[in-house]
Design a protein around this motif. Sequence first.
Motif, PDB file in Angstrom:
ATOM      1  N   HIS A 212       0.749  -1.140  -0.030  1.00  0.00           N
ATOM      2  CA  HIS A 212       0.033  -0.057   0.117  1.00  0.00           C
ATOM      3  C   HIS A 212       1.003   1.056  -0.090  1.00  0.00           C
ATOM      4  O   HIS A 212       2.010   1.256   0.311  1.00  0.00           O
ATOM      5  N   VAL A 213       0.306   2.472  -0.318  1.00  0.00           N
ATOM      6  CA  VAL A 213       1.063   3.723  -0.341  1.00  0.00           C
ATOM      7  C   VAL A 213       1.113   4.097   1.174  1.00  0.00           C
ATOM      8  O   VAL A 213       0.532   3.442   1.926  1.00  0.00           O
ATOM      9  N   SER A 214       1.918   5.293   1.349  1.00  0.00           N
ATOM     10  CA  SER A 214       2.017   5.656   2.964  1.00  0.00           C
ATOM     11  C   SER A 214       1.151   6.438   3.498  1.00  0.00           C
ATOM     12  O   SER A 214       1.357   7.011   4.634  1.00  0.00           O
ATOM     13  N   GLU A 215       0.444   7.185   2.538  1.00  0.00           N
ATOM     14  CA  GLU A 215      -0.468   8.360   2.823  1.00  0.00           C
ATOM     15  C   GLU A 215      -1.560   8.249   1.710  1.00  0.00           C
ATOM     16  O   GLU A 215      -1.406   8.091   0.605  1.00  0.00           O
ATOM     17  N   THR A 216      -2.941   8.743   1.978  1.00  0.00           N
ATOM     18  CA  THR A 216      -4.034   8.282   1.287  1.00  0.00           C
ATOM     19  C   THR A 216      -3.943   9.257   0.010  1.00  0.00           C
ATOM     20  O   THR A 216      -4.529   8.819  -1.171  1.00  0.00           O
ATOM     21  N   GLN A 217      -3.413  10.586   0.352  1.00  0.00           N
ATOM     22  CA  GLN A 217      -3.261  11.387  -0.937  1.00  0.00           C
ATOM     23  C   GLN A 217      -2.580  10.847  -2.179  1.00  0.00           C
ATOM     24  O   GLN A 217      -2.759  11.110  -3.325  1.00  0.00           O
ATOM     25  N   GLU A 218      -1.749   9.686  -1.942  1.00  0.00           N
ATOM     26  CA  GLU A 218      -0.933   9.259  -3.001  1.00  0.00           C
ATOM     27  C   GLU A 218      -1.852   8.484  -3.941  1.00  0.00           C
ATOM     28  O   GLU A 218      -1.556   8.022  -5.073  1.00  0.00           O
ATOM     29  N   VAL A 219      -3.050   7.985  -3.598  1.00  0.00           N
ATOM     30  CA  VAL A 219      -3.941   7.165  -4.386  1.00  0.00           C
ATOM     31  C   VAL A 219      -4.388   7.937  -5.288  1.00  0.00           C
ATOM     32  O   VAL A 219      -4.527   7.448  -6.617  1.00  0.00           O
TER      33      VAL A 219
END
Length: 247
Positions: A212-219
Amino acid sequence: MGDATEALFREDAYLSTAEGIVAAINERGGIVLNRTNFYATSGGQPGDTGFFERADGARITIAGTITGQTKEEIVHLPAPDAARPEIGETLVLHIDWARRYKLMRMHTACHLLSVVCPYPITGAAVGEDESRVDFDLPDAGVSKEGVTADMMALVAANHPIFTQWISEAELAANPGLVKSKNVRPPAGSGRIRLVCIGDEAAVDSQPCGGTHVSETQEVGDIHIGKIEKKGRENRRFRIRFGALPAM
């Protein structure tokens, strides 16, 4: 029994390059290393592709990655025309980072969807361009516009995402952590990996072995492309990249 491979991706999903030593080559030519950053197909997420670099600079193309005789053995599948390395050879492992990062963003998006739609999950598959999550949901009563807006609110809030380990006993004491209706987290190792979203896991926490990415904004921009009826009490949500197309 298969050999255990140190799964570097469990602690660092951003490790695009690593070094590993060839521990075994199975009867089908699959390469087993002592350690790897290549994710093996499981939990609805496809295994990594990429290449291994030999000491002389030659490349061994890796067409897929799967688990072996046990979940702890990771087998790298070379392309049909690729050379075979020697046992004990040290290789530099390069995953196809552009593809993996898409899968990391998509897998995270699936978790966000499960927060917005807190229903039992009956199936899921992560893809590079589209993912799907199936819910036990008798009456849809939800719109793709509403679900998209709620998911994008979580993306915009830029919640941190992190992993932590708990014991199997702790999981047994908190059965609500498991969202899947028919798949149980693998037992037997004594510990379970949780993927947590939000400060102190305030948004979500669930067992998952994926990347998974490390923070939701990266989605980034995502939307629900379609909600399909799959049986009387099953709804399939399709997640796609980009903003929701205008009607």
